[in-house]
Design an enzyme around this catalytic site. Structure first.
Site, PDB file in Angstrom:
ATOM      1  N   ASP A   1       1.037  -1.127  -0.227  1.00 46.48           N
ATOM      2  CA  ASP A   1       0.189  -0.155  -0.078  1.00 46.48           C
ATOM      3  C   ASP A   1       0.951   1.133   0.030  1.00 46.48           C
ATOM      4  O   ASP A   1       2.291   1.068   0.306  1.00 46.48           O
ATOM      5  CB  ASP A   1      -0.782  -0.407   1.230  1.00 46.48           C
ATOM      6  CG  ASP A   1      -2.212   0.728   0.953  1.00 46.48           C
ATOM      7  OD1 ASP A   1      -1.927   1.292   0.061  1.00 46.48           O
ATOM      8  OD2 ASP A   1      -3.447   0.671   1.235  1.00 46.48           O
TER       9      ASP A   1
HETATM   10  C1  BGC Z   1      -4.751   3.246  -0.101  1.00 49.89           C
HETATM   11  C2  BGC Z   1      -5.275   2.063  -1.033  1.00 49.89           C
HETATM   12  C3  BGC Z   1      -4.564   2.628  -2.482  1.00 49.89           C
HETATM   13  C4  BGC Z   1      -3.746   3.856  -2.623  1.00 49.89           C
HETATM   14  C5  BGC Z   1      -3.723   4.450  -4.229  1.00 49.89           C
HETATM   15  C6  BGC Z   1      -3.742   4.364  -0.339  1.00 49.89           C
HETATM   16  O1  BGC Z   1      -3.898   5.142   0.860  1.00 49.89           O
HETATM   17  O2  BGC Z   1      -4.864   2.685   1.176  1.00 49.89           O
HETATM   18  O3  BGC Z   1      -6.355   1.307  -0.884  1.00 49.89           O
HETATM   19  O4  BGC Z   1      -5.529   1.969  -3.436  1.00 49.89           O
HETATM   20  O5  BGC Z   1      -3.604   4.485  -0.849  1.00 49.89           O
HETATM   21  O6  BGC Z   1      -4.322   5.927  -4.421  1.00 49.89           O
END
Ligand code: BGC
Length: 784
Positions: A317
């Protein structure tokens, strides 16, 4: 082709002749692949043959052979684009540096780049300016649509309509792919039990069985039957794992759950996604029992890639690899990179850790190159499967983009699922549906005219104010007199990040207008709830009542007119005990996306008979959280001795305000004649169940028939009810339908604390009904 000749030219200039030979070999393989592709019409058949897989693996081998360690690490590096931001930006993440890395072939993927023009520009750099010309994969949070928005996922789950959910994901993929995107960071399959957590809006709710079915439907919707088509994209099941169990619902918090909850509740939807051939998995920000999951070998290597045989890749993530340092699990970036790579995190999203540390680690002998090779193989495999090596620009057709976005057919699909997502919570004296003529209606509430909030959170690509508001929806029904008054503002200004601590809700100047309109009307439709950005990532809340002055407004209106239909627009279960006790009709309309107002109007006027059922329990108050239907009995479940020593609160009931699986219709459904083909069964038997459902009301309607079990005695204690089947049926008024279910050892078993799946002989209760509480029951026994 030009590219490959360029590669040869480059390779001839290389000192290392072996590398030149490899590049030639690579070229031959590519030519072979092009011929094969043009010869074979049916790509999906090819995809399934093991021959094809072997060919891909051979191609990957030859690419790996000629890659430098920096180029390999580059494939494991994902950079955020230059405008949409979905996480904190580190100071060293300059656009110049990213551009430089891109040209060197040190970037394997991008996120938050969208639109054919932008994507084509970056893809060109990767394909034409880098030594090997490996195409980029472009990820984006296509969570509930791209431009045309479906209801938020929690709302969609309330439809229990897997076909409609799959179609909605298909629309999302069609639009996103037309804008150049080939990878979505969805579905979010985290099971959630605590509505304080803002991200409950992104998931399917609290149940692992339903969550697994929905995970499968959404993966199929995004990926379609043929990943090589230009309207299908790779899906990503996230967040692996247990992110939904953040303590106290506080975002990014510690998670500490037992093995039984991990295996029986958290992991099943991920496994279902893997079985549905999901191409990627995203890990998460949380730790699990002391190990930040980004560094968890147990989750990523042992379970996901080992036991489940997952062949795709794991993306971190946003910066979660670097955050191993904040967790106190890694001393510095070097250690963080080593831990995460060894644990099976294949790609570093906007963390800058892999690109800076991995090559050095390998060169210094601190990390095996085989770890890197495995990660790169997985990433390249997905790129091959997407057909990016055959045509890196396959998603880049500007005409197609223009013709596809906001297509009227997509609006039809999202309207259909929006209607199906609405849950009727209360309808005393059949206040609903509204009469189509002769009524004076007061429409009250800031959300009633809001064209932005219904789009919900995670609608980054969609344009502001593109939702149909409730006001617009109701205006289409012209037989009544409609007066609109907002009553009170929900937020001060429109902002993406609402910090409620900073908002001073004091302005009641519009109250009198709303009260006057209510007084002069036959019926009040009041639309209250959360602003579109009050739920979602980073939006945990400790109060779950109606935000701001809305509760006060509701009570003031109630004093002058009791004929109120409360329409809720929100991204999570709310604690609305006062409303449940006083307001005669309550409609849970979530955040329904582009067609929100039309869907709500059709339900209010009875053009669509509501059929949604809750997939998260609604609490009476925040103190009850976490609350869920499949809880354990405890050693002191009842108040037999009439004393205080039983499992309960002294100031609140144990039961939720509205339970899992609950939802009314304008019609009534009666369950009868529950039958099972025996009482005693062997472990391998198929247990056949049937039930009759009669529509005894005045409307044709739909009902979600739900099957639950309880394993009465287990080596691991079992929940008091577990959903094991459901069927969505349509029944005409006066008609009776029979629904059949089958139970077998897979449905009656569970995971023990070693993560092994077992089915134990013994007594079970079996329940069928229209929600998790009101059920008919029978007993069966499983013998060896
Ligand atoms: C989130 C993810 C997301 C990623 C990209 C993160 O902060 O937890 O779910 O896909 O950002 O935007």
């Amino acid at each position: 082709m030009i590219k490959f000749f360029r590669q040869i030219r480059k390779s001839l200039l290389m000192e290392n002749t072996l590398k030149s030979i490899s590049v030639l070999f690579l070229l031959m393989i590519f030519i072979g692949s092009c011929k094969k592709n043009s010869a074979d019409q049916n790509e999906s058949t090819i995809n399934k043959t093991s021959n094809y897989k072997t060919t891909i693996e051979n191609k990957i081998d030859s690419i790996l052979d000629i890659m430098t360690i920096e180029e390999k690490v580059g494939q494991m590096n994902q950079y955020n684009g230059f405008w949409d931001v979905t996480g904190p930006i580190p100071k060293n993440g300059t656009a110049e540096m990213k551009y430089d890395h891109l040209k060197k072939g040190w970037v394997g993927a991008m996120l938050n780049v969208r639109g054919v023009e932008q994507i084509e520009t970056l893809q060109k750099i990767a394909v034409e300016d880098t030594r090997l010309g490996i195409p980029l994969i472009f990820g984006y949070d296509v969570i509930h649509g791209y431009k045309t928005l479906s209801p938020i996922p929690l709302a969609e789950a309330s439809s229990w309509d897997l076909e409609a959910i799959q179609k909605s994901a298909r629309v999302a993929a069609t639009e996103a792919s037309s804008a150049g995107i080939n990878w979505t960071f969805a579905p979010m399959v985290d099971i959630t039990r605590d509505a304080r957590w803002g991200r409950v809006m992104e998931g399917a709710g609290e149940d692992p069985f339903l969550g697994s079915k929905i995970a499968e439907a959404r993966v199929k919707g995004f990926q379609g039957d043929n990943l090589k088509a230009n309207n299908t994209i790779a899906a990503c099941a996230k967040h692996f794992a247990a992110y939904g169990f953040a303590e106290a619902g506080k975002e990014y918090n510690t998670v500490d759950i037992g093995t039984s909850t991990l295996h029986n509740i958290v992991l099943p939807p991920f496994k279902a996604a893997v079985n549905a051939d999901v191409k990627t998995i995203m890990n998460s920000f949380n730790e699990l029992n002391g190990i930040p999951v980004t560094g968890s070998t147990y989750l990523q290597r042992d379970i996901l890639k080992g036991e489940w045989g997952f062949q795709g890749f794991v993306v971190s993530d946003w910066a979660s690899i670097r955050e191993l340092i904040n967790w106190g699990h890694a001393k510095n970036k070097k250690e963080a990179a080593k831990i995460a790579a060894n644990a099976g995190s294949d790609m570093d999203m906007e963390g800058y850790v892999y690109v800076q540390e991995l090559a050095k680690l390998v060169e210094q002998g601190d990390l095996k190159e085989s770890v890197i090779n495995d990660a790169v193989r997985r990433i390249l495999r997905v790129k091959f499967e997407l057909g990016l090596f055959d045509d890196p620009y396959k998603y880049c057709d500007i005409k197609n983009e223009e013709n596809t976005l906001y297509h009227p057919k997509h609006q039809e699909v999202v309207l259909d699922i929006a209607k199906k997502s609405i849950v009727l919570l209360k309808n005393d004296n059949n206040l609903l549906p509204l009469k189509k003529a002769g009524q004076k209606i007061a429409l009250i509430g800031a959300l009633a005219a809001d064209k932005s909030s219904p789009l919900g959170s995670w609608r980054t690509a969609s344009d502001d104010d593109t939702a149909i508001s409730v006001l617009e929806g109701l205006q289409k029904y012209t037989g009544n007199t409609l007066t609109y008054e907002k009553g009170v503002d929900l937020t001060i200004g429109q902002t993406n990040f609402i910090n409620e601590l900073d908002i001073n809700y004091t302005d009641k100047s519009e109250f009198p207008n709303a009260i006057k309109a209510a007084k002069e009307s036959d019926v009040v439709v009041i639309v209250l709830g959360e602003h579109g950005y009050q739920s979602g990532e980073g939006r945990s809340r400790t109060h779950l009542g109606l935000p701001g002055l809305q509760q006060e407004l509701l009570e003031a209106v109630f004093k002058v007119n009791k004929n109120i239909v409360l329409v809720l627009n929100n991204g999570r279960p709310l604690a609305i005990e006062w409303a449940a006790n006083h307001i005669p009709a309550i409609v849970e309309a979530w955040q329904l996306g582009s067609q929100s107002g039309n869907a709500i109007a059709q339900v209010l006027y009875g053009d669509y008979n509501p059929s949604g059922k809750l997939t998260m329990s609604f609490p009476r108050n925040v103190g009850q959280l976490p609350i869920y239907y499949n809880y354990k009995n405890t050693g002191r479940p009842t108040n037999d001795g009439n004393n205080v020593f039983w499992s309960h609160y002294s100031d609140s009931k144990n039961t939720p305000l509205f339970p899992f699986g609950y939802g009314l219709s304008y019609s009534n459904f009666e369950y009868s004649n529950f039958r099972i083909n025996g009482r005693e069964f062997k472990i391998n038997d198929s247990i056949e169940l049937s039930i009759d459902i009669t529509n005894t009301g005045n409307y044709n309607g739909k009902e979600v028939v739900q099957l639950y079990i309880r394993d009465l005695v287990g080596s691991i204690t079992r929940p008091i009810k577990e959903l094991k089947g459901f069927e969505l049926i349509e029944i005409k008024k006066g008609e009776t339908k029979t629904v059949d279910f089958i139970l077998n050892k897979e449905l009656l078993g569970f995971y023990n604390n070693n993560g092994e799946f077992i089915t134990e002989p013994g007594d079970f209760k079996v329940y069928i009904g229209g929600n998790s509480v009101d059920t008919l029951e029978k007993e069966i026994e499983l013998i060896k």
